[in-house]
Design a protein around this motif. Structure first.
Motif, PDB file in Angstrom:
ATOM      1  N   TRP A 115       0.812  -1.225   0.000  1.00 17.92           N
ATOM      2  CA  TRP A 115       0.000   0.000   0.000  1.00 17.92           C
ATOM      3  C   TRP A 115       0.841   1.268   0.000  1.00 17.92           C
ATOM      4  N   PHE A 116       2.001   1.252   0.666  1.00 20.82           N
ATOM      5  CA  PHE A 116       2.910   2.398   0.522  1.00 20.82           C
ATOM      6  C   PHE A 116       3.287   2.539  -0.950  1.00 20.82           C
ATOM      7  N   GLY A 117       3.595   1.408  -1.578  1.00 19.17           N
ATOM      8  CA  GLY A 117       4.005   1.419  -2.978  1.00 19.17           C
ATOM      9  C   GLY A 117       2.960   2.068  -3.871  1.00 19.17           C
ATOM     10  N   ARG A 118       1.697   1.696  -3.657  1.00 23.26           N
ATOM     11  CA  ARG A 118       0.635   2.246  -4.497  1.00 23.26           C
ATOM     12  C   ARG A 118       0.306   3.691  -4.132  1.00 23.26           C
ATOM     13  N   ASN A 119       0.067   3.903  -2.841  1.00 24.43           N
ATOM     14  CA  ASN A 119      -0.502   5.187  -2.440  1.00 24.43           C
ATOM     15  C   ASN A 119       0.500   6.330  -2.488  1.00 24.43           C
ATOM     16  N   CYS A 120       1.785   6.046  -2.239  1.00 20.98           N
ATOM     17  CA  CYS A 120       2.778   7.117  -2.359  1.00 20.98           C
ATOM     18  C   CYS A 120       2.797   7.609  -3.800  1.00 20.98           C
ATOM     19  N   LYS A 121       2.726   6.674  -4.747  1.00 25.73           N
ATOM     20  CA  LYS A 121       2.738   7.082  -6.157  1.00 25.73           C
ATOM     21  C   LYS A 121       1.469   7.857  -6.506  1.00 25.73           C
ATOM     22  N   ASP A 122       0.340   7.470  -5.887  1.00 20.80           N
ATOM     23  CA  ASP A 122      -0.910   8.171  -6.178  1.00 20.80           C
ATOM     24  C   ASP A 122      -0.947   9.567  -5.573  1.00 20.80           C
ATOM     25  N   VAL A 123      -0.413   9.712  -4.379  1.00 19.51           N
ATOM     26  CA  VAL A 123      -0.518  10.996  -3.685  1.00 19.51           C
ATOM     27  C   VAL A 123       0.691  11.883  -3.982  1.00 19.51           C
ATOM     28  N   LEU A 124       1.894  11.319  -3.857  1.00 20.34           N
ATOM     29  CA  LEU A 124       3.117  12.123  -4.026  1.00 20.34           C
ATOM     30  C   LEU A 124       3.691  12.048  -5.436  1.00 20.34           C
ATOM     31  N   GLU A 125       3.190  11.096  -6.223  1.00 20.34           N
ATOM     32  CA  GLU A 125       3.727  10.826  -7.561  1.00 20.34           C
ATOM     33  C   GLU A 125       5.202  10.444  -7.516  1.00 20.34           C
ATOM     34  N   ARG A 126       5.587   9.788  -6.435  1.00 20.40           N
ATOM     35  CA  ARG A 126       6.938   9.231  -6.303  1.00 20.40           C
ATOM     36  C   ARG A 126       6.861   8.201  -5.174  1.00 20.40           C
ATOM     37  N   ALA A 127       7.919   7.418  -5.016  1.00 20.78           N
ATOM     38  CA  ALA A 127       7.952   6.466  -3.903  1.00 20.78           C
ATOM     39  C   ALA A 127       8.252   7.211  -2.608  1.00 20.78           C
ATOM     40  N   CYS A 128       7.788   6.672  -1.481  1.00 19.07           N
ATOM     41  CA  CYS A 128       8.119   7.262  -0.182  1.00 19.07           C
ATOM     42  C   CYS A 128       9.468   6.715   0.269  1.00 19.07           C
ATOM     43  N   ASN A 129      10.199   7.523   1.033  1.00 21.77           N
ATOM     44  CA  ASN A 129      11.434   6.993   1.600  1.00 21.77           C
ATOM     45  C   ASN A 129      11.158   6.402   2.988  1.00 21.77           C
ATOM     46  N   ALA A 130      12.166   5.727   3.532  1.00 25.99           N
ATOM     47  CA  ALA A 130      11.972   5.014   4.798  1.00 25.99           C
ATOM     48  C   ALA A 130      11.654   5.969   5.944  1.00 25.99           C
ATOM     49  N   GLN A 131      12.229   7.174   5.892  1.00 23.20           N
ATOM     50  CA  GLN A 131      11.929   8.179   6.921  1.00 23.20           C
ATOM     51  C   GLN A 131      10.438   8.493   6.940  1.00 23.20           C
ATOM     52  N   GLU A 132       9.873   8.711   5.756  1.00 21.29           N
ATOM     53  CA  GLU A 132       8.446   9.041   5.660  1.00 21.29           C
ATOM     54  C   GLU A 132       7.575   7.875   6.123  1.00 21.29           C
ATOM     55  N   LYS A 133       7.950   6.661   5.714  1.00 22.29           N
ATOM     56  CA  LYS A 133       7.159   5.488   6.106  1.00 22.29           C
ATOM     57  C   LYS A 133       7.181   5.306   7.623  1.00 22.29           C
ATOM     58  N   GLY A 134       8.363   5.470   8.206  1.00 22.20           N
ATOM     59  CA  GLY A 134       8.491   5.308   9.653  1.00 22.20           C
ATOM     60  C   GLY A 134       7.718   6.377  10.415  1.00 22.20           C
ATOM     61  N   ASP A 135       7.819   7.628   9.952  1.00 20.62           N
ATOM     62  CA  ASP A 135       7.077   8.717  10.598  1.00 20.62           C
ATOM     63  C   ASP A 135       5.576   8.443  10.534  1.00 20.62           C
ATOM     64  N   TYR A 136       5.143   7.975   9.392  1.00 22.15           N
ATOM     65  CA  TYR A 136       3.718   7.680   9.167  1.00 22.15           C
ATOM     66  C   TYR A 136       3.229   6.622  10.165  1.00 22.15           C
ATOM     67  N   ILE A 137       3.985   5.531  10.275  1.00 18.88           N
ATOM     68  CA  ILE A 137       3.587   4.469  11.205  1.00 18.88           C
ATOM     69  C   ILE A 137       3.656   4.976  12.647  1.00 18.88           C
ATOM     70  N   GLN A 138       4.723   5.717  12.949  1.00 18.84           N
ATOM     71  CA  GLN A 138       4.878   6.270  14.296  1.00 18.84           C
ATOM     72  C   GLN A 138       3.652   7.103  14.681  1.00 18.84           C
ATOM     73  N   TYR A 139       3.200   7.912  13.739  1.00 16.88           N
ATOM     74  CA  TYR A 139       2.010   8.741  13.997  1.00 16.88           C
ATOM     75  C   TYR A 139       0.784   7.862  14.259  1.00 16.88           C
ATOM     76  N   LEU A 140       0.565   6.895  13.403  1.00 19.53           N
ATOM     77  CA  LEU A 140      -0.685   6.137  13.490  1.00 19.53           C
ATOM     78  C   LEU A 140      -0.733   5.189  14.688  1.00 19.53           C
ATOM     79  N   ILE A 141       0.424   4.810  15.188  1.00 18.47           N
ATOM     80  CA  ILE A 141       0.383   3.979  16.405  1.00 18.47           C
ATOM     81  C   ILE A 141       0.381   4.837  17.670  1.00 18.47           C
ATOM     82  N   SER A 142       0.624   6.160  17.492  1.00 16.82           N
ATOM     83  CA  SER A 142       0.688   7.029  18.674  1.00 16.82           C
ATOM     84  C   SER A 142      -0.685   7.607  19.030  1.00 16.82           C
ATOM     85  N   ILE A 143      -1.619   7.522  18.102  1.00 11.63           N
ATOM     86  CA  ILE A 143      -2.930   8.137  18.333  1.00 11.63           C
ATOM     87  C   ILE A 143      -3.678   7.396  19.437  1.00 11.63           C
ATOM     88  N   LYS A 144      -4.178   8.177  20.388  1.00 10.54           N
ATOM     89  CA  LYS A 144      -4.903   7.572  21.523  1.00 10.54           C
ATOM     90  C   LYS A 144      -6.405   7.599  21.274  1.00 10.54           C
TER      91      LYS A 144
END
Lengths: 170, 135
Positions: free
Chosen positions: B106-135
């Protein structure tokens, strides 16, 4: 005739009759598409939209569709090659031009030989069957678009588009 | 008996700590370090702004992760084809980030759809960090 032979004849005739009935109902020219299934098709082709039955488009349409998943109706729907190829084989095997149910045959006949439509809603079969539905109805929130068959045809994912079961939501 | 119970409790808590979102983060951390020597960890805040920031797509539309997932990742989202997307925040959907192949797909598909490029590992990690931090 010995009683065991009579029994055998009886059993044979029952099984062959039911086999004939089954093929007549499901595949041998029935009105509805046969309820085919494949686990990868089900999992991969229904995360973003309803599950479209392979009998809704001919082989050449499915081939084109699966060859362009990186630009799938404006979205990236890429699959790993093994999954893509397995799903393609399944779609082709059960495509409209390889099925002998009435609906698939008519869809197929309504498509010019040199065309490979990707949208079922652009086939002549679809437009003639839905000519009484206004564009405003398709745009209802409960429906979304003409691509969302299942909003009105509850059995759509199983290939059942029987008119008697249509319920158009408000 | 008491020892056994404690051992069992310990095993379960270790198991819970080794939950897959953390394992995924470890993997992305390894990649991020390779991609940038200046890597200094993942940030839920950066992930949150990444999630909400709308980009101008070449198709003329403004898109963000929130376009389909909604601005509150605890909510269900909706695809353009009218299909429900289960919540992204793990508090609302514990299934998220427990399958590495699915996450990469899904990162592979959606990064290309939204950013029109692949996401880097920093972005993927930040994204997951955010979504697991939500209370």
């Amino acid at each position: 005739m010995k009683s065991w032979m009579q029994f055998l004849v009886l059993i044979t005739s029952i099984t062959s009759t039911s086999a004939l009935l089954a093929s007549g109902g499901a595949e041998g020219g029935g009105s509805q598409m046969s309820p085919v299934t494949n686990a990868k098709w089900k999992a991969e082709c229904s995360s973003c939209h309803m599950l479209y039955h392979p009998g809704l488009l001919p082989e050449r349409s499915w081939g084109k569709m699966m060859g362009g998943l990186d630009k799938h109706f404006g979205e990236n729907a890429s699959l790993d090659p093994a999954t893509r190829d397995e799903i393609t084989r399944f779609l082709v095997t059960n495509s409209a031009d390889k099925s002998d149910n009435r609906r698939s045959s008519r869809i197929n006949q309504s498509i010019p030989a040199n065309a490979a439509p990707l949208r079922i809603s652009e086939t002549r079969y679809f437009t003639s069957k839905h000519d009484e539905i206004s564009p405003v109805t398709f745009k209802r929130k409960s429906i979304g678009s003409a691509a969302n068959c299942i909003a009105c045809h509850q059995g759509a994912e199983k290939g059942n588009f029987s008119e008697s079961q249509v319920k158009i939501p408000r | 008996m008491r020892n056994k119970t404690m051992l069992l409790a310990l095993l379960f808590s270790v198991n819970a700590l080794a939950a897959t979102p953390q394992e995924l983060l470890k993997q992305y951390e390894g990649q991020a370090k390779q991609e940038s020597p200046a890597f200094s960890g993942f940030s839920a805040e950066r992930g949150a702004s990444f999630f909400r920031t709308a980009r101008n797509h070449s198709n003329g539309q403004k898109v963000s992760c929130a376009t389909c997932h909604t601005a509150d990742p605890r909510n269900q989202g909706k695809t353009r084809a009218n299909k429900v997307i289960e919540p992204m925040a793990t508090i609302a959907n514990p299934q998220r980030f427990t399958d590495a192949a699915k996450v990469e797909k899904w990162f592979g598909r959606n990064c290309k759809d939204v950013l029109e490029r692949a996401c880097n590992a920093q972005e993927k990690g930040d994204y997951i960090q955010y979504l697991i931090s939500i209370k």
